[in-house]
Design an enzyme around this catalytic site. Structure first.
Site, PDB file in Angstrom:
ATOM      1  N   THR A 141       0.870  -1.179   0.000  1.00 50.12           N
ATOM      2  CA  THR A 141       0.000   0.000   0.000  1.00 50.12           C
ATOM      3  C   THR A 141       0.902   1.223   0.000  1.00 50.12           C
ATOM      4  O   THR A 141       1.530   1.550   1.012  1.00 50.12           O
ATOM      5  CB  THR A 141      -0.912   0.033   1.243  1.00 50.12           C
ATOM      6  OG1 THR A 141      -1.646  -1.190   1.298  1.00 50.12           O
ATOM      7  CG2 THR A 141      -1.870   1.196   1.174  1.00 50.12           C
ATOM      8  N   LYS A 220      -7.977   1.575  -3.017  1.00 47.32           N
ATOM      9  CA  LYS A 220      -7.579   1.123  -1.673  1.00 47.32           C
ATOM     10  C   LYS A 220      -7.519   2.305  -0.702  1.00 47.32           C
ATOM     11  O   LYS A 220      -8.017   2.238   0.425  1.00 47.32           O
ATOM     12  CB  LYS A 220      -6.216   0.427  -1.776  1.00 47.32           C
ATOM     13  CG  LYS A 220      -5.467   0.219  -0.478  1.00 47.32           C
ATOM     14  CD  LYS A 220      -5.874  -1.036   0.228  1.00 47.32           C
ATOM     15  CE  LYS A 220      -5.170  -1.157   1.572  1.00 47.32           C
ATOM     16  NZ  LYS A 220      -5.647  -2.247   2.381  1.00 47.32           N
ATOM     17  N   LYS A 295      -0.477   5.321   8.494  1.00 49.18           N
ATOM     18  CA  LYS A 295       0.242   5.381   7.215  1.00 49.18           C
ATOM     19  C   LYS A 295      -0.738   5.528   6.051  1.00 49.18           C
ATOM     20  O   LYS A 295      -0.570   6.396   5.190  1.00 49.18           O
ATOM     21  CB  LYS A 295       1.073   4.107   7.014  1.00 49.18           C
ATOM     22  CG  LYS A 295       1.889   4.136   5.737  1.00 49.18           C
ATOM     23  CD  LYS A 295       2.400   2.777   5.317  1.00 49.18           C
ATOM     24  CE  LYS A 295       1.373   2.020   4.550  1.00 49.18           C
ATOM     25  NZ  LYS A 295       1.883   0.899   3.768  1.00 49.18           N
TER      26      LYS A 295
END
Ligand code: NAD
Length: 346
Positions: A141, A220, A295
């Protein structure tokens, strides 16, 4: 968006048939990044590949790679030949398919520096004679801009489609990675779907094609931004109800058949004892770490800025997660620990 599981079943069947043929050429894989997710994903991939394939694994933590290869060799039934590589470039040297599963953009860039430097050192003729263009599937990611930068570096080092880089971030957590039930959000050109999907389905159960390269990461990050907000709002609402004297199980059962229903209220409820299987019921252990949530929120904010999209709640959410993670009682725990940070009754 297409659920490629339905679209590409014929391709998968064709590939399975090919496995039974002794004339099938060898496929070489590289798997780079063997942390909580990558270790389990590589294990599933190797176990489901035919024995004439090879998988070379690499992690800067050499012990993880050694342990994984020992485990792969010890398993009873089949699987690809497993080897430990000495660098990302060494893992990828002979690979038709390279899978990366790394924490942050800087780690992905550093792994690809090693890979592209290795290709650079190989004779051009050797590269040209490869029967298949190399495919790079990044499951990390990271932000879409960094991903596009790496994709551009790959196609400039391996022009004429000899190297293609796609993004396939996933959801399902460590439990899904272990069980091989991950969902992948894929950013890739249509023409590559038939090649990518059978590979991802060895590590997951669903591939959602979101658009061109970078689109998987956009999907995402949008989802995880929503999750970041829903998680805080659920913790606040549950805390509020409990302070008003409501039984948390009763409140959750009302929310879960009403308009406030969401994944944090239903599956990952932040109040201990409301959902037995939720991390809150085991002292917020396991689950989706608050550091990873921070994050993803940071990456979503960065990508939103680049797209000139307003996220008025993001700064506050970011501050909540930062403050919660700074407290020893919350650090390293599932992100639903925000309820504890609010001094919710446990
Ligand atoms: P992790 O920190 O457990 O593992 C990362 C691994 O990468 C470590 O073993 C580390 O040694 C290795 N590494 C770092 N730099 C490297 C390099 N240059 N070359 C080779 N190896 C290197 O992380 P994770 O939980 O496995 O997550 C991986 C990615 O998946 C992250 O981007 C994360 O956001 C994403 N993700 C994680 C989860 C989850 O629940 N853990 C869920 C969905 C997505």
């Amino acid at each position: 968006m297409k659920d490629t599981a339905r679209l590409w079943r014929p391709a998968l069947r064709a590939q399975r048939r090919a496995f039974s043929s002794s004339s099938r050429r060898l496929d070489n894989y590289a798997f780079i990044g063997l942390g909580q997710m990558g270790y389990q994903m590589a294990r599933n991939l190797q176990a489901k590949l035919p024995p004439n394939d090879t998988i070379r694994v690499f992690d800067i933590n050499n012990a993880a790679a050694e342990k994984l290869v020992r485990e792969m060799k010890a398993q009873q039934a089949g699987g690809a030949v497993a080897q430990v590589a000495t660098s990302a470039g060494d893992a990828a040297r002979e690979a038709d398919t390279v899978i990366t599963c790394l924490p942050e953009p800087k780690h992905v860039k550093s792994a690809f520096e090693s890979i592209l430097a290795t290709y650079d050192a190989i004779q051009n003729g050797e590269l040209l004679s490869r029967p298949k263009p190399r495919l790079f599937i990044d499951c990390s990611t990271i932000d879409p801009t960094s991903s596009r930068e790496v994709a551009a570096a790959v196609s400039s080092a391996l022009p004429n489609r000899r190297g293609q880089f796609v993004d396939a971030p996933m959801s399902g957590g460590v439990v899904g990675a272990t069980a091989g039930t991950l969902t992948f959000m894929l950013g890739a050109p249509d023409c590559l779907l038939g090649r990518i999907e059978p590979i991802l389905l060895r590590m997951g159960k669903r591939v959602l094609h979101c658009g061109a390269q970078g689109a998987g990461l956009s999907a995402k990050l949008a989802n995880n931004y929503l999750l970041a907000i829903e998680n805080i709002a659920t913790a606040e609402a549950m805390n509020l109800g409990v302070k008003w004297g409501l039984d948390p199980k009763v409140l959750a059962s009302v929310i879960n058949v009403s308009t406030g229903r969401c994944w944090p209220s239903e599956v990952n409820n932040p109040v201990p004892g409301v959902v037995d299987t939720a991390p809150a019921s085991r002292d917020y252990a396991g689950g989706f770490g608050i550091g990873l949530m921070r994050k993803d929120l940071r990456l979503a904010m960065l990508a939103a800025k680049e797209a000139d999209a307003e996220l008025p709640l993001a700064d506050k959410a970011s501050e909540v997660y930062r403050a919660a993670e700074a407290e020893e009682r919350c650090k390293g725990r599932d992100f639903s620990v925000v309820y504890r940070w609010l001094d919710g009754k446990e």
